[in-house]
Design a protein around this motif. Structure first.
Motif, PDB file in Angstrom:
ATOM      1  N   GLU A  82       0.840  -1.203   0.000  1.00 14.74           N
ATOM      2  CA  GLU A  82       0.000   0.000   0.000  1.00 14.74           C
ATOM      3  C   GLU A  82       0.874   1.252   0.000  1.00 14.74           C
ATOM      4  O   GLU A  82       0.554   2.247  -0.635  1.00 14.74           O
ATOM      5  N   VAL A  83       2.036   1.187   0.716  1.00  9.39           N
ATOM      6  CA  VAL A  83       2.931   2.354   0.756  1.00  9.39           C
ATOM      7  C   VAL A  83       3.595   2.552  -0.608  1.00  9.39           C
ATOM      8  O   VAL A  83       3.762   3.681  -1.067  1.00  9.39           O
ATOM      9  N   GLY A  84       3.979   1.422  -1.255  1.00  9.69           N
ATOM     10  CA  GLY A  84       4.528   1.571  -2.609  1.00  9.69           C
ATOM     11  C   GLY A  84       5.776   0.746  -2.848  1.00  9.69           C
ATOM     12  O   GLY A  84       6.301   0.085  -1.948  1.00  9.69           O
ATOM     13  N   VAL A  85       6.277   0.843  -4.068  1.00  5.81           N
ATOM     14  CA  VAL A  85       7.361  -0.025  -4.518  1.00  5.81           C
ATOM     15  C   VAL A  85       8.647   0.182  -3.698  1.00  5.81           C
ATOM     16  O   VAL A  85       9.360  -0.776  -3.398  1.00  5.81           O
ATOM     17  N   ARG A  86       8.925   1.423  -3.271  1.00  6.24           N
ATOM     18  CA  ARG A  86      10.152   1.665  -2.490  1.00  6.24           C
ATOM     19  C   ARG A  86      10.120   0.888  -1.178  1.00  6.24           C
ATOM     20  O   ARG A  86      11.127   0.341  -0.729  1.00  6.24           O
ATOM     21  N   ALA A  87       8.936   0.844  -0.538  1.00  2.81           N
ATOM     22  CA  ALA A  87       8.800   0.118   0.735  1.00  2.81           C
ATOM     23  C   ALA A  87       9.052  -1.367   0.524  1.00  2.81           C
ATOM     24  O   ALA A  87       9.709  -2.027   1.343  1.00  2.81           O
ATOM     25  N   LEU A  88       8.550  -1.903  -0.604  1.00  5.20           N
ATOM     26  CA  LEU A  88       8.746  -3.334  -0.880  1.00  5.20           C
ATOM     27  C   LEU A  88      10.231  -3.635  -1.114  1.00  5.20           C
ATOM     28  O   LEU A  88      10.771  -4.605  -0.579  1.00  5.20           O
ATOM     29  N   VAL A  89      10.888  -2.783  -1.897  1.00  2.00           N
ATOM     30  CA  VAL A  89      12.324  -2.964  -2.152  1.00  2.00           C
ATOM     31  C   VAL A  89      13.072  -2.952  -0.813  1.00  2.00           C
ATOM     32  O   VAL A  89      13.927  -3.802  -0.546  1.00  2.00           O
ATOM     33  N   SER A  90      12.693  -2.020   0.019  1.00  2.26           N
ATOM     34  CA  SER A  90      13.372  -1.886   1.313  1.00  2.26           C
ATOM     35  C   SER A  90      13.218  -3.140   2.177  1.00  2.26           C
ATOM     36  O   SER A  90      14.207  -3.614   2.750  1.00  2.26           O
ATOM     37  N   ILE A  91      11.983  -3.701   2.257  1.00  3.45           N
ATOM     38  CA  ILE A  91      11.842  -4.894   3.121  1.00  3.45           C
ATOM     39  C   ILE A  91      12.530  -6.107   2.498  1.00  3.45           C
ATOM     40  O   ILE A  91      13.025  -6.977   3.220  1.00  3.45           O
ATOM     41  N   LEU A  92      12.589  -6.165   1.154  1.00  7.17           N
ATOM     42  CA  LEU A  92      13.288  -7.293   0.519  1.00  7.17           C
ATOM     43  C   LEU A  92      14.790  -7.192   0.792  1.00  7.17           C
ATOM     44  O   LEU A  92      15.466  -8.192   1.039  1.00  7.17           O
ATOM     45  N   ARG A 107      -1.777  -4.463  -8.516  1.00  6.29           N
ATOM     46  CA  ARG A 107      -2.159  -3.473  -7.491  1.00  6.29           C
ATOM     47  C   ARG A 107      -1.301  -2.217  -7.622  1.00  6.29           C
ATOM     48  O   ARG A 107      -1.764  -1.106  -7.464  1.00  6.29           O
ATOM     49  N   LEU A 108       0.019  -2.420  -7.920  1.00  7.03           N
ATOM     50  CA  LEU A 108       0.933  -1.277  -7.958  1.00  7.03           C
ATOM     51  C   LEU A 108       1.051  -0.682  -9.371  1.00  7.03           C
ATOM     52  O   LEU A 108       1.707   0.341  -9.533  1.00  7.03           O
ATOM     53  N   SER A 109       0.439  -1.353 -10.365  1.00  9.80           N
ATOM     54  CA  SER A 109       0.557  -0.971 -11.794  1.00  9.80           C
ATOM     55  C   SER A 109       1.983  -0.495 -12.125  1.00  9.80           C
ATOM     56  O   SER A 109       2.228   0.675 -12.400  1.00  9.80           O
ATOM     57  N   PRO A 148      10.844  -1.394 -15.782  1.00 12.52           N
ATOM     58  CA  PRO A 148      12.028  -1.246 -14.914  1.00 12.52           C
ATOM     59  C   PRO A 148      11.716  -1.519 -13.442  1.00 12.52           C
ATOM     60  O   PRO A 148      12.505  -2.147 -12.736  1.00 12.52           O
ATOM     61  N   GLN A 149      10.536  -1.058 -12.984  1.00 10.61           N
ATOM     62  CA  GLN A 149      10.176  -1.295 -11.579  1.00 10.61           C
ATOM     63  C   GLN A 149       9.970  -2.783 -11.307  1.00 10.61           C
ATOM     64  O   GLN A 149      10.415  -3.309 -10.284  1.00 10.61           O
ATOM     65  N   ARG A 150       9.321  -3.454 -12.268  1.00  9.20           N
ATOM     66  CA  ARG A 150       9.092  -4.902 -12.103  1.00  9.20           C
ATOM     67  C   ARG A 150      10.423  -5.627 -12.031  1.00  9.20           C
ATOM     68  O   ARG A 150      10.623  -6.527 -11.218  1.00  9.20           O
ATOM     69  N   GLU A 151      11.356  -5.212 -12.909  1.00  9.80           N
ATOM     70  CA  GLU A 151      12.677  -5.839 -12.934  1.00  9.80           C
ATOM     71  C   GLU A 151      13.422  -5.627 -11.619  1.00  9.80           C
ATOM     72  O   GLU A 151      14.048  -6.529 -11.089  1.00  9.80           O
ATOM     73  N   GLU A 152      13.325  -4.388 -11.097  1.00 11.65           N
ATOM     74  CA  GLU A 152      14.019  -4.077  -9.839  1.00 11.65           C
ATOM     75  C   GLU A 152      13.497  -4.974  -8.705  1.00 11.65           C
ATOM     76  O   GLU A 152      14.269  -5.549  -7.944  1.00 11.65           O
ATOM     77  N   LEU A 153      12.160  -5.097  -8.642  1.00 12.98           N
ATOM     78  CA  LEU A 153      11.559  -5.941  -7.606  1.00 12.98           C
ATOM     79  C   LEU A 153      12.009  -7.389  -7.769  1.00 12.98           C
ATOM     80  O   LEU A 153      12.377  -8.049  -6.802  1.00 12.98           O
ATOM     81  N   ALA A 154      11.954  -7.880  -9.026  1.00 11.24           N
ATOM     82  CA  ALA A 154      12.304  -9.278  -9.286  1.00 11.24           C
ATOM     83  C   ALA A 154      13.764  -9.544  -8.907  1.00 11.24           C
ATOM     84  O   ALA A 154      14.090 -10.565  -8.295  1.00 11.24           O
ATOM     85  N   SER A 155      14.625  -8.588  -9.232  1.00 11.52           N
ATOM     86  CA  SER A 155      16.045  -8.758  -8.932  1.00 11.52           C
ATOM     87  C   SER A 155      16.259  -8.814  -7.411  1.00 11.52           C
ATOM     88  O   SER A 155      17.022  -9.649  -6.914  1.00 11.52           O
ATOM     89  N   CYS A 156      15.543  -7.942  -6.672  1.00 11.04           N
ATOM     90  CA  CYS A 156      15.659  -7.971  -5.192  1.00 11.04           C
ATOM     91  C   CYS A 156      15.151  -9.307  -4.643  1.00 11.04           C
ATOM     92  O   CYS A 156      15.742  -9.875  -3.721  1.00 11.04           O
TER      93      CYS A 156
END
Length: 987
Positions: free
Chosen positions: A699-709, A737-739, A743-751
């Motif tokens: 809900e907070v966003g992609v940066r929060a997810l990257v941070s917890i990963l 949910r985050l649409s 590049p954002q999808r790749e960053e998440l997947a890489s983390c």
């Protein structure tokens, strides 16, 4: 007249015929002293017929014939008339009267009878003599019966309500100055003391039930009221004292703090600050529910200063005497009353209860002026000690006797006295403790009647002020469950009353002024800068203050609520300046904290306060920061912080509008704190907490997810990180949910992949499969994960884990890797001869089928492993059968030639498998025969038939089998019946 008789007719109803009742009432000096009615009413209150006749006499006095007493009428009759009168009377009622008439006649004719020793005769219609007792009629038997019945119902079926209404009746009688009030209370008390449950509770050492406990409290408070009657006679008081002492000495008499001696008694005697507290709690005198009333018997009203306070609104000191210190007046010349506060308030309650409301108000004002003066003096004392106390960070100064939760309810009493004077109603009805009326009372400002009070002050503003003073008093938590529970209950009752007040400008000014005083009050205020470690927490009170102040002075509201967030009893390092046991002075208590039975409730109240602040601070980053810091500093329970995080999340994400990012970030930060707190401790809600955190971060966003990963190791276990966190982050739903863009999808997947590999390294057993799944789309990562599995296979993994990963590899199209893992799994396995239902059998069959499908070489490699690990004949024969049914190598691995021929059991590798199967059958047969029972003979013969099928696969199998059977007959010839069956089947 002194005697009223009449007939009352009750009209017919649909179900009942018309009824007529004969009623007789005696009265004396304006009181009804006895009643009888033909309806046979069984109640403590008069029946409708008695009330009807009384009202008829009051409303229509001229309709009621007034007669002389019957003795006067008889005096006017001559002998014949008297004879006629008596005979007619006997005839009219001969069945009831004749026996009595005969007895009286005998006594009158006997010269030395008792009746002839007395001059004259009684006359029921002539009234009592001036010296006779005169009081309202009370059916004592009925009072006893009803109380007994209600007590026997143990608080069920509304009996608690009934008993409370009887108490209210006693209060009403006291207010009307009806002497039956004390009589009725005595009858009630006798029944309470005779309650059979008391001795039961005492034997079991259990406390009295909650409902019953509250009734006993009210009983004790009523007795205090009775003995403090300002106009009671000395002999009455000494009679009550004898009774109270008698009840108090009975061993079943409940104790004031609600325990039967299995917990330490309460410090209720008002110990002054200076007196040493060295006496241990065990040495304290036994205090029962009647002790306060017994002590109350020593109080009197003769003090001339007290008399002047309660009898005049204009009692003041002359202006020329107002310079020096005085114990009787303050500097404005208003009278003070310097008695122990709860005792002084008990006087107010007594005045109010005995129908002296003006006097009660005057004394209340004097008490409040005294409390104000004390508050000012305490502020001055604190100013001198402030530096030293702040350095120490703790204080040993506190009140040992709290006013909130006190048996005499001093604050509630003053508040009620003041607000009753301000109620907008036709009549000031007395509060009933169990009042069921739902409409809140309406109050108006009534100026204080004394000629000296500040203008603009009203009884209503005083009520608010004294409630705030009392609730804000710093006090030590009392000992024992009941006393602690009472503190919470009393606080809630006072707050509920405060919430009935409509805060207008005058009350807001009182509120602000008192809050500032409480914040500056040092160790005398529960909201001061330094408090005692075992001080009663202020969360519930502060929550009320915060909500009340917020619309008028937000800065003050936050300052106060943040100050109140502390709960020092849970700070492990705090020195224990224990008031009751000085020999523990400043030792760090190993047990963490004293016996606070209500701690769970207090912590949840702390959480409620925090939640209220978070809700109010939504959108204000600065305020949210300070609230967050207070939570992180003061709340020590992970489940409560989790609740706060959930609350904040709910408020931040309303269904009908956009999310509030400020509050969402607070929710996330609290969630992260919960993760850190529960990472290494067992918590049954942990999975729920982890899932919630991912939802919040999403809900907070992609940066929060990257941070917890990226910082997973400080928040999650490797299993949680791979199977819940990364899996959820990579799910289709999250991406939608985050649409996210590419590049954002790749960053998440890489983390997620980096996390997966780190977790697989740390905990290969539980994370390898999840890691492989998460790395499927990246060749390098997938190869790395596979290598981690191979490296860990020989040491840290079980055959089940390896078989699961092997099947996954086959499913992904890596049959040779699957074969390698299956071979490694086989080396960890050991199946005994009798484990023919072992869960790993399916895996073994699958592994052999895989090897067979890959080709002769793979089958040749796995068979030695199977022979080494599996000793169960039926499983081995099953593998053998499957291997001989089709040609090996049907998987068609590119670059391999496949002959398409079936394999022979005479040649390697199947020869080795066949020999192993035969020897497994032989070993199993011997094992089964050592302890076989006749009911298993049939099953055993079938087993030998299966063995024969396997023997026959060998070239000389039939000879081998015949030798085997002969061998059996020789060794087990003692089992005649079984050998007979063997002969029948196998010759």
């Amino acid at each position: 007249g002194f005697h009223l008789s009449g007939t009352v007719t009750e009209p017919a109803t649909a179900t009942e015929p018309e009824m007529t009742y004969k009623v007789a009432i005696s009265f004396d000096r304006c009181k009804i002293t006895s009643v009888t009615c033909g309806c046979g009413n069984k109640d403590i209150f008069y029946c409708a017929h008695v009330v009807a006749l009384s009202l008829y006499r009051i409303r229509k006095p001229d309709q009621v014939k007034l007669r002389l007493p019957i003795s006067e009428t008889l005096f006017q009759m001559n002998r014949d008339q008297l004879q006629k009168f008596v005979q007619y009377l006997i005839t009219a009622h001969h069945t009831e009267v004749l026996p009595t008439a005969q007895k009286l006649a005998d006594e009158i004719l006997s010269s030395n009878s008792e009746i002839n020793q007395v001059h004259g005769a009684p006359d029921p219609t002539a009234g009592a003599s001036i010296d006779d007792e005169n009081c309202w009629h009370l059916d004592e038997e009925q009072v006893r019966e009803q109380v007994k019945l209600f007590l026997s119902q143990g608080g069920y079926y509304g009996s608690g309500k009934q008993l409370n209404s009887m108490f209210a009746k006693v209060r009403e009688m006291l207010r009307m100055r009806d002497s039956n009030g004390a009589r009725m209370l005595t009858l009630i008390t006798e029944q309470f003391m005779a309650d059979p449950r008391l001795s039961l509770w005492r034997q079991q050492g259990t406390g009295i039930t909650e409902k019953c406990r509250q009734l006993w409290d009210e009983l004790g408070a009523l007795w205090v009221c009775v003995v403090l009657n300002p106009h009671c006679k000395l002999e009455e008081k000494s009679c009550w004292l004898r009774q109270l002492r008698k009840w108090g000495e009975m061993d079943v008499c409940p104790l004031e703090d609600g325990n039967y001696g299995n917990e330490l008694p309460n410090i209720t005697n008002a110990l002054t600050q200076s007196s040493g507290h060295s006496q241990d709690s065990l040495a304290r005198p036994r205090r029962t529910v009647f002790t306060r009333a017994i002590e109350g018997c020593d109080l009197h009203w003769q003090d001339s200063h007290l008399q002047r306070i309660i009898s005049s609104d204009f009692y003041m000191s002359p202006s020329y005497q107002r310079e020096g210190e005085s114990l009787l007046f303050n500097s404005q010349g208003q009278p003070l009353w310097l008695e122990h506060v709860p005792t002084a308030c008990a006087r107010v309650d007594a005045l109010r209860s005995h129908g002296y409301p003006r006097e009660a108000l005057r004394l209340t004002v004097a008490i409040i002026n005294t409390l104000r003066l004390q508050q000012q003096r305490q502020l001055e004392i604190y100013k001198h000690q402030k530096k030293e106390l702040l350095q120490r960070g703790a204080t040993t100064i506190t009140n040992l006797e709290g006013w909130v939760g006190h048996p005499l309810n001093p604050i509630g009493c003053l508040f009620l006295t003041l607000t009753e004077a301000c109620r907008l109603e036709e009549e000031n009805c007395l509060e009933i403790s169990d009042a069921g009326d739902s409409k809140p009372p309406v109050y108006q400002h009534v100026p204080i009647a004394t000629g000296s009070q500040d203008s603009g002050e009203s009884y209503l503003s005083l009520a608010l002020e004294v409630a705030l003073m009392g609730m804000g008093q710093q006090r030590v938590m009392p000992e024992g469950l009941y006393a602690q529970d009472k503190v919470c209950r009393n606080e809630e009752q006072i707050i509920a009353r405060l919430q009935d007040l409509e805060l207008d400008p005058v009350l807001v000014q009182t509120l602000r002024k008192q809050c500032i005083l409480l914040l500056e009050g040092g160790p005398f205020s529960g909201l001061g800068e330094v408090i005692h470690r075992e001080s009663v927490p202020m969360h519930t009170f502060a929550k009320y203050l915060f909500s009340a102040l917020l619309p008028h002075d937000a800065d003050l509201a936050y300052k106060l609520a943040l100050r109140a967030m502390r709960l020092p009893v849970l700070e492990t390092t705090a020195p224990s300046g224990d008031v009751t046991h000085p020999h523990h002075q400043f030792s760090v208590v190993p047990s963490r904290y004293p016996r606070w039975f209500t701690l769970g409730h207090l912590e949840s109240q702390q959480c409620e306060l925090a939640s209220t602040m978070l809700t109010a601070a939504k959108g204000d980053m600065l305020r949210l920061r300070t609230v967050l810091e207070a939570i992180q500093k003061n709340i020590h329970s992970s489940s409560l912080i989790f609740k706060l995080a959930q609350d904040a999340f709910k408020i931040a994400t309303p269904a009908d509008s956009n999310s509030d990012t400020t509050l969402l970030n607070v929710a996330l930060e609290l969630g992260l704190q919960v993760m850190r707190m529960t990472l290494s401790t067992l918590n049954w809600r942990r999975r729920e907490m982890v899932r919630w955190l991912v939802t919040c971060a999403t809900e907070v966003g992609v940066r929060a997810l990257v941070s917890i990963l990226q910082s997973w190791y400080s928040l999650f276990t490797p299993t949680e990180a791979t199977s819940i966190v990364a899996a959820t982050v990579m799910s289709h739903n999250t991406i939608l949910r985050l649409s996210l863009d590419y590049p954002q999808r790749e960053e998440l997947a890489s983390c997620a992949r980096t996390l997966a590999l780190q977790c697989a390294m740390k905990d290969p057993q539980n994370c390898a499969l999840s890691a492989l799944t998460l790395c499927e789309k990246d060749h390098i990562a997938f190869e790395t994960a596979y290598q981690i599995v191979i490296d860990a296979a020989s040491t840290g993994m079980t055959y089940t884990q390896l078989f699961t990963i092997a099947r996954y590899m086959e499913h992904r199209g890596y049959p040779l890797r699957a074969f390698k893992l299956a071979s490694l799994a086989m080396t960890h396995l050991n199946l005994a001869y009798n484990q023919d239902t072992h869960p790993a059998i399916n895996d073994v069959l699958w592994a052999c089928a895989l090897s067979h499908s890959l080709g002769k070489n793979e089958l040749a490699a796995i068979i030695p492993l199977v022979v080494k690990s599996v000793h169960c004949a039926t499983v081995l024969s099953d593998i053998l059968r499957r291997c001989t049914m089709t040609a090996p190598g049907l998987a068609g691995i590119p670059g391999r030639r496949n002959s398409g021929k079936l394999m022979s059991t005479d040649k390697a590798p199947l020869r080795q498998l066949l020999d192993a199967t035969i020897s497994a059958y032989i070993n199993t047969t011997h094992s089964r025969l050592t302890h076989i029972s006749p009911r298993h003979y049939g099953e055993f013969i079938e087993f030998l038939s299966k063995a024969r099928e396997t023997f026959l696969l060998a070239q000389d199998g039939h000879i081998q089998f015949a030798q085997f059977i002969d061998n059996l007959k020789q060794i087990y010839k003692g089992k005649k019946k079984l050998m007979l069956l063997v002969r029948e089947r196998f010759g």
